[in-house]
Scaffold this motif. Structure first.
Motif, mmCIF file in Angstrom:
data_model
loop_
_atom_site.group_PDB
_atom_site.id
_atom_site.type_symbol
_atom_site.label_atom_id
_atom_site.label_comp_id
_atom_site.label_asym_id
_atom_site.label_seq_id
_atom_site.Cartn_x
_atom_site.Cartn_y
_atom_site.Cartn_z
ATOM 1 N N GLY A 65 0.785 -1.325 -0.077
ATOM 2 C CA GLY A 65 -0.022 -0.028 -0.113
ATOM 3 C C GLY A 65 0.958 1.285 0.003
ATOM 4 N N MET A 66 0.383 2.283 -0.286
ATOM 5 C CA MET A 66 0.947 3.493 -0.556
ATOM 6 C C MET A 66 1.262 3.762 0.855
ATOM 7 N N ASP A 67 2.348 4.846 1.094
ATOM 8 C CA ASP A 67 2.664 5.558 2.475
ATOM 9 C C ASP A 67 1.473 5.845 3.322
ATOM 10 N N THR A 68 1.493 5.541 4.616
ATOM 11 C CA THR A 68 0.270 6.028 5.629
ATOM 12 C C THR A 68 -0.967 4.828 5.464
ATOM 13 N N SER A 69 -0.946 3.842 4.443
ATOM 14 C CA SER A 69 -2.048 3.186 4.255
ATOM 15 C C SER A 69 -2.462 2.159 5.406
ATOM 16 N N GLY A 70 -1.755 2.295 6.545
ATOM 17 C CA GLY A 70 -1.924 1.799 7.658
ATOM 18 C C GLY A 70 -1.707 0.044 7.959
ATOM 19 N N LYS A 71 -0.383 -0.184 7.231
ATOM 20 C CA LYS A 71 0.182 -1.627 7.213
ATOM 21 C C LYS A 71 0.444 -1.691 8.784
ATOM 22 N N ASP A 72 1.380 -1.098 9.435
ATOM 23 C CA ASP A 72 1.667 -1.164 10.355
ATOM 24 C C ASP A 72 0.719 -1.627 11.733
ATOM 25 N N SER A 73 -0.235 -0.475 11.729
ATOM 26 C CA SER A 73 -1.244 -0.858 12.659
ATOM 27 C C SER A 73 -2.071 -1.995 12.501
#
Length: 291
Positions: A65-73
């Motif tokens: 996903g693009m940056d800030t798409s929420g992968k980490d959370s």
């Protein structure tokens, strides 16, 4: 709350990202979405325990996903009920000098899940046909035969690379790795809002990098190459799912639900049967322990 059908997100024919929504309205408040996610989390945790005992499959979860798409959370919330021994997260950043001494798939191959475990790729082997297409100069660092300048990187080069990735996924799937790939589909406006929050909220300052703004300028290029990669590499043995990501809580639930539903297709995953001789001596073992 409307029910979620994983098939609605699965890529089974050619898609156009601009025609796919980044927000899904299912008529649910935050508490209801959290409750639904909690229930799937618990089921996935139990499934992982059974899978660990069964010891014949590994599961590879790919997140792009693009940056800030929420992968980490998403990783934190979806897998937080897992036994830590049963899940490993790998975040693939710029290749190290040691990794560049091997082919581009090598570092991904050695990070594949052991039997009975989940591996999560936070950014994946697809970076090799995404970031490198926007920045083809990165390919020169791989020191490949016949690639001396950017001009040597032809359209056939990318076609071959995507075929190699498809073959890689087919090979690992045939050898017991269940592959599920998720593209967190974020709108450009929602990314703008999330980047602003990183600047405005002190606890998020550490997440901000000016490089994010530089990459944002290449938004259309990234969307084009994501679309092409998804269309060329979504297969039955390694499907892509496009998940609306403007609502983080909803995206987490959708991913969790898809993983659960897909795992239900593997009906052979069961706890191993206890040896009859051991079962026949249960009373003797109880007496021994009681003494």
């Amino acid at each position: 709350m409307k029910s979620i059908d994983p098939n609605n997100f699965k890529v089974v024919k050619k898609i156009s990202l601009k025609h796919i929504p980044t927000l899904l309205d299912i008529k649910a408040d935050e508490d209801e979405k959290e409750h639904k996610l909690d229930k799937v989390q618990a089921k996935l945790s139990n499934l992982q325990d059974v899978m660990y005992a069964h010891n014949k499959y590994g599961v590879l979860i790919c997140l792009q996903g693009m940056d800030t798409s929420g992968k980490d959370s998403l990783i934190r919330e979806v897998f937080k009920e897992f036994n830590p021994r049963g899940v490993v997260v790998h975040s693939f950043k710029t290749p190290t000098s040691a990794e560049l001494e091997h082919d581009y798939l090598w570092r991904h191959y050695i990070a594949l899940p052991e039997k009975g475990k989940f591996a999560i790729f936070n950014r994946t082997h697809y970076e090799n046909v995404l970031v490198t297409r926007v920045h083809p100069e990165y390919i020169l660092g791989e020191n490949l035969p016949g690639i001396n300048t950017i001009d040597d990187i032809t359209p056939d080069f990318w076609e071959n690379r995507m075929e190699q990735i498809t073959n890689f996924e087919k090979h690992i799937a045939q050898n017991g790795t269940i592959v599920l790939k998720f593209f967190l589909h974020l709108s450009k406006e929602e990314q703008r809002q999330r980047l602003l929050r990183r600047l405005e909220e002190e606890r998020h300052h550490w997440k901000f990098s000016p490089a994010d703004l530089k990459e944002r300028e290449r938004w259309d290029e990234y969307q084009k190459y994501y679309e092409e990669a998804i269309n060329k590499t979504s297969t039955e043995h390694a499907p892509w799912y496009i998940v609306p990501a403007d609502d983080k809580e909803m995206a987490r639930y959708i991913v969790a639900k898809i993983i659960w539903e897909e795992m239900q297709k593997h009906t052979d995953i069961k706890e191993p049967e206890l040896d009859d001789k051991i079962r026949a001596n249960f009373e003797m073992y109880k007496k021994e322990l009681g003494a």
